[in-house]
Design an enzyme around this catalytic site. Structure first.
Site, PDB file in Angstrom:
ATOM      1  N   CYS A 103     -55.286  90.258 -28.525  1.00 22.67           N
ATOM      2  CA  CYS A 103     -55.106  91.555 -29.050  1.00 22.67           C
ATOM      3  C   CYS A 103     -53.586  91.723 -28.850  1.00 22.67           C
ATOM      4  CB  CYS A 103     -55.821  92.769 -28.464  1.00 22.67           C
ATOM      5  SG  CYS A 103     -55.229  94.339 -28.734  1.00 22.67           S
ATOM      6  N   ARG A 155     -78.760  52.998 -12.845  1.00 25.84           N
ATOM      7  CA  ARG A 155     -80.158  52.993 -12.273  1.00 25.84           C
ATOM      8  C   ARG A 155     -81.092  52.686 -13.314  1.00 25.84           C
ATOM      9  NH1 ARG A 155     -84.373  56.636 -11.973  1.00 25.84           N
ATOM     10  NH2 ARG A 155     -85.791  56.298 -10.335  1.00 25.84           N
ATOM     11  N   CYS A 182     -59.012  99.056 -29.002  1.00 30.11           N
ATOM     12  CA  CYS A 182     -57.995  99.775 -29.995  1.00 30.11           C
ATOM     13  C   CYS A 182     -58.031  99.369 -31.405  1.00 30.11           C
ATOM     14  CB  CYS A 182     -56.724  99.590 -29.523  1.00 30.11           C
ATOM     15  SG  CYS A 182     -56.023  97.681 -29.715  1.00 30.11           S
ATOM     16  N   GLU A 197     -77.907  63.285   5.269  1.00 28.60           N
ATOM     17  CA  GLU A 197     -76.650  63.055   4.417  1.00 28.60           C
ATOM     18  C   GLU A 197     -76.814  64.026   3.432  1.00 28.60           C
ATOM     19  OE1 GLU A 197     -77.098  59.052   2.904  1.00 28.60           O
ATOM     20  OE2 GLU A 197     -77.453  58.315   4.827  1.00 28.60           O
ATOM     21  N   ASP A 243     -74.970  65.347  -6.227  1.00 29.89           N
ATOM     22  CA  ASP A 243     -75.411  65.475  -7.629  1.00 29.89           C
ATOM     23  C   ASP A 243     -74.698  64.629  -8.627  1.00 29.89           C
ATOM     24  OD1 ASP A 243     -77.582  66.262  -9.062  1.00 29.89           O
ATOM     25  OD2 ASP A 243     -76.647  68.357  -9.364  1.00 29.89           O
ATOM     26  N   TYR A 299     -74.050  55.053  -0.011  1.00 25.93           N
ATOM     27  CA  TYR A 299     -75.173  55.289   1.145  1.00 25.93           C
ATOM     28  C   TYR A 299     -76.285  54.481   1.566  1.00 25.93           C
ATOM     29  CZ  TYR A 299     -77.110  56.894  -3.388  1.00 25.93           C
ATOM     30  OH  TYR A 299     -77.589  57.088  -4.651  1.00 25.93           O
ATOM     31  N   LYS A 346     -77.044  65.083  -0.428  1.00 25.12           N
ATOM     32  CA  LYS A 346     -77.663  64.647  -1.507  1.00 25.12           C
ATOM     33  C   LYS A 346     -76.661  64.832  -2.597  1.00 25.12           C
ATOM     34  CE  LYS A 346     -82.086  63.777  -3.957  1.00 25.12           C
ATOM     35  NZ  LYS A 346     -81.602  63.910  -5.571  1.00 25.12           N
ATOM     36  N   CYS A 398     -59.812  94.370 -32.166  1.00 24.48           N
ATOM     37  CA  CYS A 398     -60.211  94.526 -30.562  1.00 24.48           C
ATOM     38  C   CYS A 398     -61.132  95.424 -30.498  1.00 24.48           C
ATOM     39  CB  CYS A 398     -58.855  95.150 -30.246  1.00 24.48           C
ATOM     40  SG  CYS A 398     -58.654  95.499 -28.309  1.00 24.48           S
ATOM     41  N   LYS A 426     -84.616  69.658  -0.772  1.00 22.13           N
ATOM     42  CA  LYS A 426     -84.024  70.350  -1.884  1.00 22.13           C
ATOM     43  C   LYS A 426     -83.232  71.685  -1.409  1.00 22.13           C
ATOM     44  CE  LYS A 426     -84.387  67.855  -5.575  1.00 22.13           C
ATOM     45  NZ  LYS A 426     -84.076  67.735  -6.866  1.00 22.13           N
ATOM     46  N   CYS A 455     -52.361  98.822 -26.559  1.00 22.89           N
ATOM     47  CA  CYS A 455     -53.699  98.846 -26.361  1.00 22.89           C
ATOM     48  C   CYS A 455     -54.145  99.314 -24.965  1.00 22.89           C
ATOM     49  CB  CYS A 455     -54.389  97.299 -26.593  1.00 22.89           C
ATOM     50  SG  CYS A 455     -56.046  97.291 -26.137  1.00 22.89           S
TER      51      CYS A 455
HETATM   52  S1  IVH Z   1     -80.965  57.218  -0.865  1.00 25.27           S
HETATM   53  C1  IVH Z   1     -84.587  54.634  -1.900  1.00 25.27           C
HETATM   54  N1  IVH Z   1     -78.867  58.734  -0.349  1.00 25.27           N
HETATM   55  O1  IVH Z   1     -80.971  60.770  -5.355  1.00 25.27           O
HETATM   56  C2  IVH Z   1     -83.692  55.752  -1.455  1.00 25.27           C
HETATM   57  N2  IVH Z   1     -80.014  58.953  -2.581  1.00 25.27           N
HETATM   58  O2  IVH Z   1     -83.690  61.424  -5.678  1.00 25.27           O
HETATM   59  C3  IVH Z   1     -82.701  55.763  -2.504  1.00 25.27           C
HETATM   60  N3  IVH Z   1     -78.898  60.375  -4.038  1.00 25.27           N
HETATM   61  O3  IVH Z   1     -81.444  58.075  -7.212  1.00 25.27           O
HETATM   62  C4  IVH Z   1     -81.416  56.773  -2.645  1.00 25.27           C
HETATM   63  N4  IVH Z   1     -77.300  61.414  -2.673  1.00 25.27           N
HETATM   64  O4  IVH Z   1     -79.183  59.094  -7.083  1.00 25.27           O
HETATM   65  C5  IVH Z   1     -79.880  58.306  -1.291  1.00 25.27           C
HETATM   66  N5  IVH Z   1     -77.273  60.106   0.167  1.00 25.27           N
HETATM   67  C6  IVH Z   1     -78.062  59.677  -0.528  1.00 25.27           C
HETATM   68  C7  IVH Z   1     -78.160  60.428  -1.775  1.00 25.27           C
HETATM   69  C8  IVH Z   1     -79.151  59.801  -2.915  1.00 25.27           C
HETATM   70  C9  IVH Z   1     -77.964  61.342  -3.716  1.00 25.27           C
HETATM   71  C10 IVH Z   1     -79.576  60.384  -5.434  1.00 25.27           C
HETATM   72  C11 IVH Z   1     -79.791  59.014  -5.810  1.00 25.27           C
HETATM   73  C12 IVH Z   1     -81.198  58.865  -5.936  1.00 25.27           C
HETATM   74  C13 IVH Z   1     -81.719  60.110  -6.033  1.00 25.27           C
HETATM   75  C14 IVH Z   1     -83.095  60.163  -5.637  1.00 25.27           C
END
Ligand code: IVH
Length: 668
Positions: free
Chosen positions: A421, A132, A406, A109, A113, A218, A111, A403, A309, A426
């Protein structure tokens, strides 16, 4: 430092970063540096188990919201950074489950941000939304969560269901939000994650309601609803979440065995910038829920999931200087000159600072270490300064009063954030106007870049775009670095541009608000440059897609002394006199929407779109029922392809793109 001291120092440093990140939404360092600290600590604790501490490094929420103890702790994920580490994780999972690594089945999936949120539904009613916090205790943000448009207030479930997911701001929404901040001379948000966190943790839910927050689900952690009672796999949990009305990621796939699992990273890296939201990696989760139970958790994170990552889109570098550039409208924009740094795969050495207020609000100064962000096609930006303790800094930067080119005084009008400007003569503005005139989207004159234009202006050969058409080979050949041959090529490229369609000329003139779409409508309707110049506001405003703002701007331009002179010269020189002049192309794709995904060999993104538009079609950024076909180039966006497949839209391979343009038929 001995290991004991280093561990203590690292724990303290990490705690500070946690507080800055989770509580104040103001990260002090990029994620990649934070990850390095966490890894160093983990390595030391592994080497010296006697020095390891059981207590996780937390960041206790401040008491602005009521505390909520999570029914199930909101753990974080362990990270892997390369293919080898991913494979090692797959092997660990396989050993734990006593199966072969080739049988390990996971979902991959994105991740996102953003920030993790837990939603509690009792008998289908949303009753609680919590952040959280430190993982054990979060904040009650129920009222704010209720303002998020894509969180269903009720779902068809029984008993208690706790849904977890990420609150985020989509990339496009983030750009709009920051544009609004700039217009209001308010501080820009550093990145979508910070903006989302700051918006969710507003005291007043009405403020949250004005922010473009979204939610992506998720996970389900508490479930005594019968809907999920017999569900055995994560993919089915996701399907049930979607059935309840939650957004889940379209890009999630199931991968079997180490090779497929590793390959998912390459896929996500390729589609990263086509996604609606920023991702900093992907998350692998064991698909089989019973196997998850068997593996369990460490004190920090589940053993059954891992975050891979992706290379960061933010980096730290030195701000060498702040300079300003003058655009074709006279707008003076400050930008950062940076120690070159690779961000998201390309080297960045300049980044925009937008305007005077943004420099002041960000308080970045020459010599500072700064965080630079480059997400996808977005212009690189300086996010913030990273200030070490007790460091001496340069004085705050002051916007120039004159500027740089000029030396005319610069003007910032009351209530506006941009500085101009206002000297119409110019040279910097003239250069940019002529470069724009010659650009691909306008008259498309090859060999007429910024340097060449500046040189021609300097030599006194060029003041106005109309002068281009009176240049002779002998004039140009006398310039430094230009021989007979390149002079002939340039003159011939200029001559060729005379037969461009009128709409391109209208774009090239740089009339305020007149973009390619309006230019085409106007050119088609009036047919000739002389007729456009004589058109009334009413006649223009009556056209579909024009309106009074564009009409006014057009008439003002044509009525100005500068406009009148230029237009009569261009007409006399027979430049782009009609819309159908010269090589205007047959409208093979009239009224058809062709979506392009990935790079089509031989075309830049803009050129691909322009080629479709030039044949009467349109090239929107997303697939819908109305799409005629989807052209797939290298590194295509998976979501567009999935959508096309769902809707049964034909797919055209990039090698057949020229044929599509020529015939308008979908090549088989
Ligand atoms: S699962 C125990 N799925 O990543 C598992 N987390 O580094 C809990 N996050 O706190 C997280 N996309 O804020 C999960 N598809 C995804 C995610 C995801 C982003 C974030 C989430 C979590 C952090 C962990």
């Amino acid at each position: 430092m001995n290991p004991r001291e280093e561990i203590a120092a690292l724990r303290e440093e990490i705690a500070q970063h946690n507080a800055a990140y989770y509580l104040r939404d103001e990260p002090l360092i990029p994620d990649i540096e934070y990850d390095a600290l966490v890894r160093r600590l983990a390595a030391l604790e592994k080497e010296h188990p006697d020095l390891a501490s059981e207590t996780p490094i937390g960041a206790t929420p401040e008491n602005t919201f009521a505390p909520v103890t999570h029914a199930v702790a909101m753990l974080s994920l362990d990270n892997v950074f390369d293919d080898d580490e991913t494979v090692a994780w797959v092997q660990r999972v396989a050993r734990g489950l006593e199966i072969d690594p080739s049988q390990v089945t996971v979902t991959a999936e994105p991740k996102i941000d953003g920030l993790a949120v837990s939603l509690t539904y009792l008998d289908g009613e949303l009753t609680l939304g919590a952040t959280r916090g430190n993982g054990t205790v979060g904040e009650d943000v129920t009222e704010n969560v209720r303002t998020i448009a894509n969180i269903p207030p009720r779902i068809s479930s029984t008993g208690r269901v706790d849904v977890r997911g990420e609150v985020y701001i989509a990339r496009a929404d983030f750009e709009k939000l920051n544009a609004a901040q700039r217009a209001a001379s308010a501080k820009e948000f550093a990145n979508p994650r910070n903006a989302a966190a700051g918006s969710l943790r507003q005291k007043d839910p009405r403020v949250t309601a004005t922010r473009p927050l979204s939610f992506l689900a998720y996970q389900v952690v508490v479930n005594d609803s019968h809907e999920l009672a017999s569900v055995a796999r994560h993919r089915d949990v996701l399907a049930q979440l979607a059935a309840w009305g939650f957004d889940v990621s379209d890009e999630t796939t199931v991968c079997v065995g180490a090779a497929e699992i590793v390959a998912a990273e390459h896929r996500f890296a390729a589609i990263r910038h086509d996604l609606r939201y920023d991702i900093d990696g992907l998350v692998y989760k064991l698909d089989d829920l019973a196997s998850r139970e068997a593996l369990g958790f460490t004190s920090r994170a589940p053993r059954w999931a891992i975050a891979r990552k992706l290379p960061p889109e933010e980096q730290t570098t030195t701000l060498i200087a702040i300079e300003v550039s003058v655009g074709r409208t006279g707008r003076v924009t400050p930008y950062a000159v940076l120690e070159p740094v690779v961000v998201a795969g390309s080297t960045v050495q300049m980044a925009t600072l937008h305007n005077e207020d943004q420099v002041r609000l960000k308080d970045v100064r020459p010599g500072d270490q700064v965080i630079v962000r480059k997400a996808g096609d977005v212009i690189p930006e300086v996010v913030s300064a990273v200030l070490g303790r007790g460091e001496t800094r340069a004085e705050p930067w002051i916007f120039p009063t004159n500027c740089p080119d000029c030396h005319a005084p610069l003007v910032r009008r009351e209530g506006e954030s941009d500085t101009y400007c206002t000297n119409r003569a110019c040279p910097a503005q003239q250069v940019q106007q002529i470069v724009h005139f010659a650009s691909r989207g306008a008259m498309d004159i090859e060999g007429l870049g910024e340097q060449r234009v500046a040189q021609l202006i300097e030599a006194g050969l060029l003041v106005d775009v109309a002068d281009l058409y009176e240049l002779s080979t002998s004039h140009i050949a006398a310039l430094d670095g230009l021989g007979e041959l390149s002079a002939t090529a340039l003159v011939s490229a200029i001559a060729t541009s005379k037969s461009q369609p009128l709409s391109r000329l209208l774009v090239g003139l740089g009339i305020r608000h007149v973009g390619p779409v309006a230019a085409r409508v106007i050119a088609r309707h009036f047919g000739s440059l002389a007729a456009v110049a004589a058109a009334s506001v009413e006649a223009l405003a009556a056209l579909d897609g024009v309106g009074s703002v564009i009409a006014d701007s057009m008439v003002t331009y044509m009525g100005s002394q500068e406009g009148r002179e230029r237009i009569s010269r261009l007409i006399a020189l027979e430049v782009a006199v009609s819309e159908s002049s010269g090589d205007s192309l047959p409208a093979t794709l009239a009224g058809r929407a062709v979506v392009i995904t990935g790079t089509v060999p031989g075309f830049t993104r803009d050129e691909g779109e322009a080629a479709v538009i030039a044949r009467g079609g349109s090239s929107p950024g997303s697939v819908s029922k109305k799409t005629y076909c989807v052209v797939v180039g290298d590194a295509p966006g998976q979501s567009k392809l999935t959508k096309a497949a769902e809707l049964g839209i034909p797919v055209v391979l990039s090698e057949n793109f020229p044929q599509l343009l020529e015939t308008g038929e979908i090549p088989s």
